[in-house]
Design a protein around this motif. Structure first.
Motif, PDB file in Angstrom:
ATOM      1  N   ALA A 153       0.983  -1.183  -0.019  1.00 54.23           N
ATOM      2  CA  ALA A 153       0.123   0.186  -0.048  1.00 54.23           C
ATOM      3  C   ALA A 153       0.840   1.115  -0.046  1.00 54.23           C
ATOM      4  O   ALA A 153       2.062   1.082   0.456  1.00 54.23           O
ATOM      5  CB  ALA A 153      -0.868   0.165   1.060  1.00 54.23           C
ATOM      6  N   PRO A 154       0.472   2.329  -0.684  1.00 55.87           N
ATOM      7  CA  PRO A 154       1.165   3.601  -0.641  1.00 55.87           C
ATOM      8  C   PRO A 154       1.238   4.221   1.139  1.00 55.87           C
ATOM      9  O   PRO A 154       0.465   4.193   1.713  1.00 55.87           O
ATOM     10  CB  PRO A 154       0.290   4.504  -1.472  1.00 55.87           C
ATOM     11  CG  PRO A 154      -0.944   4.028  -1.551  1.00 55.87           C
ATOM     12  CD  PRO A 154      -0.958   2.617  -1.387  1.00 55.87           C
ATOM     13  N   LEU A 155       2.495   4.727   1.209  1.00 63.54           N
ATOM     14  CA  LEU A 155       2.694   5.185   2.644  1.00 63.54           C
ATOM     15  C   LEU A 155       2.385   6.665   2.771  1.00 63.54           C
ATOM     16  O   LEU A 155       3.065   7.181   1.810  1.00 63.54           O
ATOM     17  CB  LEU A 155       4.264   4.710   2.913  1.00 63.54           C
ATOM     18  CG  LEU A 155       4.471   3.313   2.688  1.00 63.54           C
ATOM     19  CD1 LEU A 155       5.996   2.866   3.189  1.00 63.54           C
ATOM     20  CD2 LEU A 155       3.566   2.362   3.571  1.00 63.54           C
ATOM     21  N   ALA A 156       1.968   6.877   3.875  1.00 62.18           N
ATOM     22  CA  ALA A 156       1.953   8.471   3.919  1.00 62.18           C
ATOM     23  C   ALA A 156       3.110   8.687   4.773  1.00 62.18           C
ATOM     24  O   ALA A 156       3.865   8.180   5.351  1.00 62.18           O
ATOM     25  CB  ALA A 156       0.816   8.561   5.007  1.00 62.18           C
ATOM     26  N   GLN A 157       3.508  10.052   4.697  1.00 67.08           N
ATOM     27  CA  GLN A 157       4.752  10.734   5.075  1.00 67.08           C
ATOM     28  C   GLN A 157       4.535  11.577   6.387  1.00 67.08           C
ATOM     29  O   GLN A 157       3.972  12.825   6.151  1.00 67.08           O
ATOM     30  CB  GLN A 157       5.480  11.543   4.299  1.00 67.08           C
ATOM     31  CG  GLN A 157       5.979  10.330   3.042  1.00 67.08           C
ATOM     32  CD  GLN A 157       6.669  11.324   1.951  1.00 67.08           C
ATOM     33  OE1 GLN A 157       6.790  12.434   1.627  1.00 67.08           O
ATOM     34  NE2 GLN A 157       7.428  10.395   1.374  1.00 67.08           N
ATOM     35  N   PRO A 158       4.645  11.302   7.500  1.00 68.85           N
ATOM     36  CA  PRO A 158       4.403  12.120   8.627  1.00 68.85           C
ATOM     37  C   PRO A 158       5.664  13.247   8.945  1.00 68.85           C
ATOM     38  O   PRO A 158       6.650  13.191   8.321  1.00 68.85           O
ATOM     39  CB  PRO A 158       4.630  11.363   9.860  1.00 68.85           C
ATOM     40  CG  PRO A 158       5.537  10.239   9.515  1.00 68.85           C
ATOM     41  CD  PRO A 158       5.218   9.897   8.043  1.00 68.85           C
ATOM     42  N   ASP A 159       5.453  14.117   9.661  1.00 65.07           N
ATOM     43  CA  ASP A 159       6.179  15.297   9.938  1.00 65.07           C
ATOM     44  C   ASP A 159       7.330  14.696  11.026  1.00 65.07           C
ATOM     45  O   ASP A 159       6.769  14.883  12.299  1.00 65.07           O
ATOM     46  CB  ASP A 159       5.547  16.567  10.233  1.00 65.07           C
ATOM     47  CG  ASP A 159       6.774  17.692  10.394  1.00 65.07           C
ATOM     48  OD1 ASP A 159       7.939  17.605   9.997  1.00 65.07           O
ATOM     49  OD2 ASP A 159       6.366  18.862  10.979  1.00 65.07           O
ATOM     50  N   ILE A 160       8.380  14.320  10.904  1.00 67.81           N
ATOM     51  CA  ILE A 160       9.242  13.490  11.858  1.00 67.81           C
ATOM     52  C   ILE A 160      10.283  14.794  12.055  1.00 67.81           C
ATOM     53  O   ILE A 160      11.031  15.149  11.321  1.00 67.81           O
ATOM     54  CB  ILE A 160       9.747  12.332  11.473  1.00 67.81           C
ATOM     55  CG1 ILE A 160       8.359  11.273  11.170  1.00 67.81           C
ATOM     56  CG2 ILE A 160      10.581  11.691  12.452  1.00 67.81           C
ATOM     57  CD1 ILE A 160       7.720  11.204  12.391  1.00 67.81           C
TER      58      ILE A 160
END
Length: 237
Positions: A21-28
């Motif tokens: 599945a496509p991955l979301a990108q959090p603000d790390i």
């Protein structure tokens, strides 16, 4: 090389599911102390009962995240001495009996699979009555872990589409809101993943802080050595 092969074989079942599945990108940002503190509180409240953090010591957590004595006591009310690493109260044998597998160290999952995968995974639970805990996961099919954040997130269902006559989960739909709005929930999960990224290598805060000084020193040293080399070789040329 043999060790790398064994690691790859051990992680392959997870890696094969992780790319489905496509991955979301959090603000790390592991330097965001406020985010780390929020993530730590959420982890202790929702995750530490099953998942230990063997790379993070209680004292290091208190110092790095700048918890006062009162705040730390409120976070760990039953902790008598600030020693050792963050340890789950659930034995590995019990986890295997109840869930089929030992509960992994989630900070190692963040390190091995990446924060994008872990963020998408924690947001990717949906209702599936065929599973023992009534949920499945978008990026980790047939996962043994229950959705411990369900009351914050709400209930999601899978959006099914047929691909070559085979039903496939194409996305998720929120059908019952939780205690947090979708935006608030995403921010809470991002804080949790940020904390796990820090917990995977607590020394990275100090390492990165010192790194810029080390690089600066090496640059200056290189310039000095270059001028010294010119001084030694000027008469030879």
């Amino acid at each position: 090389m043999r060790l790398y092969v064994w690691i790859l074989l051990a992680l392959w079942p997870i890696l094969s599911k992780a790319i489905s599945a496509p991955l979301a990108q959090p603000d790390i940002d592991v330097y965001d102390t406020a985010s780390l503190r929020r993530g730590a509180k959420l982890y202790v409240d929702r995750c530490l009962g099953c998942h230990s953090l063997k790379h993070l010591r209680y004292l290091r957590l208190k110092q790095d995240l700048q918890f006062s004595d009162a705040e730390f006591k409120a976070l760990f009310p039953s902790l008598e001495r600030i020693t050792g690493t963050l340890t789950s109260s659930m034995a590995s044998e019990d986890a295997t009996h109840w869930f089929g597998v030992p509960a992994p160290d989630l900070s190692e999952r963040a390190r091995a699979l990446g924060t994008d995968w872990l963020y998408t995974y924690l947001r990717g639970f949906y209702q599936d009555d065929a599973r023992p805990f009534g949920v499945n996961n978008l990026v980790f099919k047939d996962v043994a872990m229950p959705n411990v954040l369900w009351d914050l997130q709400g209930k999601q269902i899978a959006v099914i589409e047929e691909v070559d006559s085979t039903p496939s989960v194409r996305g998720l739909k929120l059908v019952e809101p939780g205690a947090l709005s979708p935006k608030e929930f995403d921010l809470a999960v991002a804080d949790l993943v940020n904390f796990l990224a820090y917990a995977a290598e607590p020394s990275q805060l100090e390492r990165r802080r010192l790194g810029k000084y080390v690089i600066g020193f090496l640059i200056v040293l290189a310039l000095v050595m270059y001028r010294l080399k010119q001084a030694y070789w000027k008469d030879i040329h």
